[in-house]
Enzyme design. Structure first.
Site, short mmCIF file in Angstrom:
data_model
loop_
_atom_site.label_atom_id
_atom_site.label_comp_id
_atom_site.label_asym_id
_atom_site.label_seq_id
_atom_site.Cartn_x
_atom_site.Cartn_y
_atom_site.Cartn_z
CE LYS A 18 28.08 34.91 70.08
NZ LYS A 18 26.75 35.45 70.27
CG ASP A 27 17.82 70.24 61.92
OD1 ASP A 27 18.22 69.10 61.63
OD2 ASP A 27 17.48 70.59 63.08
CB CYS A 39 -3.49 53.77 102.95
SG CYS A 39 -4.16 53.05 101.44
CE LYS A 81 27.18 32.94 73.71
NZ LYS A 81 25.96 32.34 74.17
S1 IVH Z 1 30.85 36.45 62.91
C1 IVH Z 1 29.29 32.03 61.41
N1 IVH Z 1 31.35 38.25 64.68
O1 IVH Z 1 26.93 35.75 66.93
C2 IVH Z 1 28.86 33.26 62.04
N2 IVH Z 1 29.28 37.12 64.85
O2 IVH Z 1 26.21 32.74 66.98
C3 IVH Z 1 29.91 34.30 61.90
N3 IVH Z 1 27.86 37.90 66.70
O3 IVH Z 1 24.13 35.54 64.99
C4 IVH Z 1 29.48 35.48 62.62
N4 IVH Z 1 29.24 39.43 67.45
O4 IVH Z 1 24.76 37.83 65.63
C5 IVH Z 1 30.46 37.35 64.26
N5 IVH Z 1 31.96 39.92 66.17
C6 IVH Z 1 31.07 39.01 65.75
C7 IVH Z 1 29.82 38.84 66.39
C8 IVH Z 1 28.95 37.87 65.92
C9 IVH Z 1 28.06 38.86 67.62
C10 IVH Z 1 26.65 37.06 66.67
C11 IVH Z 1 25.92 37.07 65.38
C12 IVH Z 1 25.49 35.66 65.12
C13 IVH Z 1 25.94 34.96 66.34
C14 IVH Z 1 26.49 33.62 65.98
#
Ligand code: IVH
Length: 721
Positions: free
Chosen positions: A115, A36, A466, A369
């Site tokens: 992801k 700081d 109550c 997913k």
């Molecule tokens: S690569 C062509 N890597 O997924 C897109 N995307 O549906 C290439 N996301 O909006 C993206 N983790 O926000 C990539 N390790 C990752 C990711 C990632 C999350 C999300 C990203 C994007 C969405 C695509």
């Protein structure tokens, strides 16, 4: 004072390095205090020499002036979406499609990463400087959120290289870690501000704030994962790209090369002690400030252990990709951040080009997913809970069901609006979900399974505890019982009153409080101090010794600090931090009881909503009578304020302190209070004096602009007692 530019540059680099050590490496080399000091020195020089300040100055991280609205801008290269797969079969089918398209049987190397469940942004570095950041928006046009992004402490404002490319666009995901989220929500709640349902919403809500100071105060993080347009640099593959940007200081999740075997990759994770792996699943909810400090320390340590490990992997065949998918699915709950699957990318960029894109998604990448953490069950009953503040919360009691490894039986239905919106009825089959660490929720009703006997539910107009009429102020969604004698409110308030961080009456557990209430031995706080060991002994299963212990622990609580006492009173929105601010400001209970709205909002950390709640509580004659009764029963405040002197030039004057003075802050406040000065946290037109020490903050600037009289130490010293 004259500054030298070269010294400024040196200092700037020093601050940048310490920032990196702390926020990226989690290995600070100096204390927060020392940091700081360096930082305020930097700000001081920048105020004197605004012409020296460049885009990479760490001062941008504290956030500048609020914006009126976000400017919109196009992405040079659209930000695409990903095709989704949901099972190992679909992953295999994806690989087969690619091989067919390429007319080749050769194994493809895929770069796999988690992801991240946050929001995507694009960062633009020109000649190594971060000049612009955009949200994904609709993929073509995003919003310019540069000032907010610059507040992310782990993000370099300048790339760590002597030869930066002319242009580097990097895409990444903004996140809030699970632990940081808990702490953030706790603080928001304490201040009477909005709490967020999950880390993703909190991150998204923060990036969309027009005031970058808000973003600066929130624990945002980022992981970078893809290039946009680049000039002056070419990457061969995803692993090459990630390695390079990591060297430049951009945050990524670490990755293992394709040469690393899968079992070795897993080893990394498995080597973490089980206790650490389980921590994210079982971590306690932070309940008070001390817990939070403890929690923060532990979580930083743990987060570092995790983030210094590899979570991405270059997989040499689809078999390895599937192994990765199953493995990450297994460990996902132990990770410090939320993820909702994995992303599979063809590693080789030439091959990516060859594969091209279909509609709005690249052919060379796919998301896989995880099965959502949801499950189906039946609502058997809806109960209404009455909280300490009188809020009526409907709770669904369900057939026990396992969701994400945890058996749940209750789900919050929030309020009537929520029940109506989702049309939730007793007897309905519903999908419930556990999102991170929040209380389970009902996501949707399976209307096709609805039986004829299902019953609509209305929050009662009378309190279930109550039986008094409840109120629902216009514009609010919550129904509230306002009967301060309501047994439910009284019971919860008493439990809060005796709790560890409040009066700390440790021998009084929840069960015994309920017994005292049922037996009519107590009905309010002050009754506790009238309890006699003989009376307690008469109750079932209460021995002589334990009864005496109870009375002794009640007796011990009579000496208490003012802040804990104020916190114990359980005024809505007055958490520990606010209670401390109130005690520091008013210094005596009598003065606190006279608190007025205008003065309250002058106190740092207290906003209009909190002030209103305090005033309302103090307008309640029964509440104040009960407080006075407590004092009669012998409550005494440790270090209560000294008698006030009334003939000093500072008597009755509103003063604000800023900067470092030769005596400690609290000491100075004590002395000023004995002179009858009223200490306030922020400067306004009503302020009489601003006491200015070394390295004053923005309050000094504000005082000058409002022409408030300034007292430095030389002028102040003769006035002190
Ligand atoms: S690569 C062509 N890597 O997924 C897109 N995307 O549906 C290439 N996301 O909006 C993206 N983790 O926000 C990539 N390790 C990752 C990711 C990632 C999350 C999300 C990203 C994007 C969405 C695509």
């Amino acid at each position: 004072m004259a500054y030298k530019k070269e010294n400024y540059e040196k200092l700037k680099i020093e601050v940048i390095e310490h920032n990196y050590n702390y926020h990226v490496l989690d290995q600070p080399k100096i204390s927060d205090y020392e940091f700081d000091q360096l930082f305020s020195e930097l700000l001081k020089i920048e105020t004197a020499h605004p012409e020296w300040v460049t885009e990479d100055s760490p001062s941008y991280r504290v956030g500048g002036d609020p914006l009126k609205e976000f400017e919109k801008a196009d992405h040079r290269l659209p930000m695409l979406s990903l095709q989704n797969t949901y099972s190992t079969e679909e992953i295999t089918a994806y690989d087969e499609r690619l091989k067919k398209f390429l007319k080749s049987d050769r194994d493809i190397t895929y770069f796999c990463s988690p992801k991240f469940d946050g929001l995507a942004v694009e960062l633009i570095y020109e000649n190594g400087l971060l000049t612009r950041a955009l949200t994904r928006g609709d993929g073509t046009t995003g919003e310019v959120v540069t000032a907010n992004i610059k507040t992310i402490k782990s993000l370099p404002l300048k790339l760590n290289t002597k030869n930066p490319p002319e242009l580097l666009e990097v895409r990444g995901e903004i996140l809030i870690f699970k632990d940081d989220f808990k702490i953030m929500n706790y603080t928001q709640q304490e201040r009477g501000l909005q709490v967020f349902a999950n880390p993703r919403n909190a991150a998204a809500g923060t990036i969309r704030q027009l005031d970058p100071k808000i973003a600066a105060s929130r624990p945002l993080r980022i992981f970078c994962y893809a290039p946009g347009v680049t000039q002056g640099i070419q990457f061969k593959s995803q692993s090459d790209f990630e390695k390079q940007i990591q060297e430049w200081g951009l945050p990524t999740v670490h990755h293992e090369s394709e040469k690393q075997s899968f079992s070795k990759f897993k080893d990394h994770f498995n080597k973490l002690p089980k206790a650490i792996r389980d921590y994210q699943i079982n971590a306690p909810q932070a309940e008070d400030l001390d817990d939070i400090k403890e929690f923060r320390k532990k979580s930083l340590e743990i987060t570092h252990q995790f983030t210094s490990r590899s979570f991405s992997k270059a997989c040499t065949s689809i078999k390895e990709v599937i192994e990765y998918y199953e493995y990450i699915n297994d460990v996902r709950h132990s990770l410090p951040f939320d993820i909702d699957g994995i992303v599979i990318k063809v590693n080789d960029y030439k091959l990516q080009e060859e594969l091209g894109q279909v509609a709005r998604s690249p052919r060379w990448a796919a998301a896989a997913k995880f099965a959502p953490e949801q499950a189906e069950t039946i609502i058997n009953e809806i109960k209404v809970q009455v909280g300490r503040t009188g809020a009526l919360t409907p709770v669904a009691i369900m057939e026990p069901i396992k969701v994400g490894g945890v058996t749940i039986t209750h789900a919050t239905l929030h309020n009537q609006d929520e029940i109506d919106r989702k049309d939730i009825r007793v007897g309905d089959s519903v999908i419930v979900q556990r999102a991170g660490d929040v209380i389970p929720e009902v996501v949707e009703v399976l209307k096709n399974k609805r039986s004829k006997d299902s019953k609509k539910f209305k929050i009662p107009s009378k309190c279930p505890s109550c039986k008094e009429k409840v109120v629902k102020p216009e514009g609010e969604v919550v129904s509230r019982c306002i009967n301060i004698l309501c047994p439910s409110i009284v019971s919860q308030s008493l439990k809060h009153f005796v709790s560890r961080r409040a009066m700390n009456i440790d021998k009084l557990g929840d069960r015994i409080i309920d017994i005292f209430l049922e037996e009519g031995m107590i009905s309010g706080f002050s009754d506790l101090y009238r309890l006699k060991a003989e009376d307690i002994e008469k109750l079932d299963r209460q021995g002589k010794k334990s009864s005496q212990n109870i009375v002794a622990s009640i007796e011990k609580s009579k000496n208490i600090s003012l802040n804990r006492f104020i916190y114990a009173l359980g005024i809505r929105f007055v958490g520990e931090q606010t209670a401390r601010a109130l005690a520091n400001h008013y210094r005596s209970l009598d003065r606190f009881l006279e608190a007025q709205h205008e003065e309250l909002i002058e106190i740092e950390d207290i906003g209009p909503k909190v002030a209103e709640s305090i005033v309302k509580a103090l307008e309640n004659k029964n509440f104040v009578k009960e407080i006075k009764e407590l004092v009669k029963q012998g409550i005494q405040f440790e270090s209560s304020a000294k008698p006030v002197q009334s003939d000093s030039p500072l008597t009755g004057k509103k003063v604000v302190i800023t900067g470092t003075l030769p005596i400690g802050r609290n000491d100075l406040k004590d002395q000023l209070e004995t002179l009858g000065a009223i200490i306030s946290g922020s400067v306004s037109k009503k302020t009489d004096y601003v006491i200015v020490g070394d390295d004053p903050g923005s309050k000094f600037e504000k005082a000058k602009s409002l022409k408030v009289e300034i007292l430095d130490w030389e002028k102040l010293k003769p006035l002190l007692p």
